[in-house]
Design a protein around this motif. Structure first.
Motif: not given
Length: 192
Positions: A28-50
């Motif tokens: 169940g792990m393909n490239g698009w899901i990994v990319l989506l989870w990476s984007f969500v994790a980066a967004l959460v970290l940016i909002i927490a940093g601000i």
């Protein structure tokens, strides 16, 4: 050369496929899901940093202090006291304003012998003002200003010499705010 001893693992048949979990494909792990989870994790970290930076710079407060409720200050409405004498001075170049204001007061309950109207020495008084002398006359001055349709109220003993009765007297100086022929630059000095 010596031969190693045989054990029970020597009899296990060899398979031709891959062996071991590390070589199996992740289910169940393909490239698009990994990319989506990476984007969500980066967004959460940016909002927490601000958010963390705003807290550190005191731009926002995590636990704001309760502000005491502001109680509105009641505005003094004054008391209309028709027993008080009123001296009206016309501090404008318009003739007859003092007499018209005198008529207004008489129509609102003052007796003719309590209201005096006269022109002032100056004709460039800025704003219509009701002057009173003693602190206990303030409410009567506010009430008179309300009867006149709004005027400034100020405590001053400048006009005490105009009171020859010895009784309480309020002084109204009509200003250029009531004039129809106001000069360009009004004078701020009291009228006499």
């Amino acid at each position: 050369m010596s031969q190693p001893n045989r054990d029970r693992f020597d009899d296990v048949p060899r398979s031709s496929g891959r062996v071991g979990a590390h070589r199996a494909e992740a289910p169940g792990m393909n490239g698009w899901i990994v990319l989506l989870w990476s984007f969500v994790a980066a967004l959460v970290l940016i909002i927490a940093g601000i958010f963390g930076a705003l807290v550190v710079m005191d731009r926002i407060s995590l636990f704001p202090e309760a502000q005491p409720s502001a109680t509105p200050t009641p505005e003094e409405t004054g008391v209309v006291d028709t027993a008080v004498s009123v001296m009206i001075l016309n501090g404008t170049p318009d003739e007859g304003l003092d007499e018209r204001m005198r008529d207004t007061l008489i129509n609102n309950g003052w007796t003719a012998d309590k209201v005096f109207a006269t022109p002032s020495d100056t004709q460039d008084f800025a704003a219509t003002t009701v002057y009173y002398v003693a602190d206990e006359d303030e409410l009567a001055a506010i009430g008179l200003a309300r009867v006149l349709g709004g005027a400034a109220v100020q405590q001053s003993d400048f006009y005490v010499s105009l009171n020859d009765t010895g009784a309480t007297q309020l002084t109204v100086v009509i200003g250029l705010d009531r004039s129809t022929s106001a000069p360009e630059t009004p004078d701020e000095t009291p009228a006499s």
